[in-house]
Design a protein around this motif. Structure first.
Motif, PDB file in Angstrom:
ATOM      1  N   VAL A 196       0.882  -1.090  -0.149  1.00  0.00           N
ATOM      2  CA  VAL A 196      -0.057   0.026  -0.014  1.00  0.00           C
ATOM      3  C   VAL A 196       0.924   1.269   0.001  1.00  0.00           C
ATOM      4  CG1 VAL A 196      -1.703   1.490   1.215  1.00  0.00           C
ATOM      5  CG2 VAL A 196      -1.993  -1.126   0.920  1.00  0.00           C
ATOM      6  N   VAL A 197       1.944   1.268   1.057  1.00  0.00           N
ATOM      7  CA  VAL A 197       2.750   2.570   1.021  1.00  0.00           C
ATOM      8  C   VAL A 197       3.410   2.751  -0.470  1.00  0.00           C
ATOM      9  CG1 VAL A 197       4.686   3.441   2.034  1.00  0.00           C
ATOM     10  CG2 VAL A 197       3.091   2.485   3.467  1.00  0.00           C
ATOM     11  N   LEU A 233       3.250   6.097  -3.055  1.00  0.00           N
ATOM     12  CA  LEU A 233       4.241   6.726  -3.342  1.00  0.00           C
ATOM     13  C   LEU A 233       4.544   6.694  -4.804  1.00  0.00           C
ATOM     14  CD1 LEU A 233       6.775   5.703  -0.491  1.00  0.00           C
ATOM     15  CD2 LEU A 233       5.495   8.096  -0.711  1.00  0.00           C
ATOM     16  N   ALA A 234       4.100   5.700  -5.513  1.00  0.00           N
ATOM     17  CA  ALA A 234       4.468   5.504  -6.788  1.00  0.00           C
ATOM     18  C   ALA A 234       3.387   6.755  -7.516  1.00  0.00           C
ATOM     19  CB  ALA A 234       4.444   4.207  -7.464  1.00  0.00           C
ATOM     20  N   GLY A 235       2.141   6.233  -6.968  1.00  0.00           N
ATOM     21  CA  GLY A 235       1.138   7.200  -7.610  1.00  0.00           C
ATOM     22  C   GLY A 235       1.360   8.786  -7.362  1.00  0.00           C
ATOM     23  N   ALA A 236       1.702   9.340  -6.061  1.00  0.00           N
ATOM     24  CA  ALA A 236       2.203  10.591  -5.939  1.00  0.00           C
ATOM     25  C   ALA A 236       3.401  10.976  -6.859  1.00  0.00           C
ATOM     26  CB  ALA A 236       2.696  10.508  -4.714  1.00  0.00           C
ATOM     27  N   SER A 237       4.309  10.167  -7.127  1.00  0.00           N
ATOM     28  CA  SER A 237       5.321  10.321  -8.146  1.00  0.00           C
ATOM     29  C   SER A 237       5.139  10.613  -9.591  1.00  0.00           C
ATOM     30  CB  SER A 237       6.622   8.993  -7.866  1.00  0.00           C
ATOM     31  OG  SER A 237       7.494   9.691  -8.900  1.00  0.00           O
ATOM     32  N   VAL A 238       3.875   9.818 -10.107  1.00  0.00           N
ATOM     33  CA  VAL A 238       3.537   9.892 -11.265  1.00  0.00           C
ATOM     34  C   VAL A 238       2.879  11.279 -11.244  1.00  0.00           C
ATOM     35  CG1 VAL A 238       1.779   9.090 -13.074  1.00  0.00           C
ATOM     36  CG2 VAL A 238       3.258   7.550 -11.896  1.00  0.00           C
TER      37      VAL A 238
END
Length: 59
Positions: free
Chosen positions: A26-27, A31-36
């Motif tokens: 989940v974490v 983080l990957a979604g926020a980076s994109v």
């Protein structure tokens, strides 16, 4: 009674990930979604100039 089993005592689940691995996944996905999103929409991180109390800009 049923030997201490509640609600009929179905089979135990097999192959389910532990809570720790679920939390890690989940974490990482957050983080990957926020980076994109931040690579597409670059946030403006500039600090605005400081103004004095009476509203005049300092020079």
């Amino acid at each position: 009674m049923n030997g201490g089993k509640k609600f009929g005592g179905g089979r135990l689940p097999t192959g389910t990930p532990s809570l720790a691995w679920s939390s890690v996944v989940v974490v990482i996905s957050l983080l990957a979604g926020a980076s994109v999103v931040h690579n597409i929409y670059r946030p403006d991180m500039t600090i605005p100039p400081v103004e004095s109390v009476d509203g005049n800009k300092e020079s």
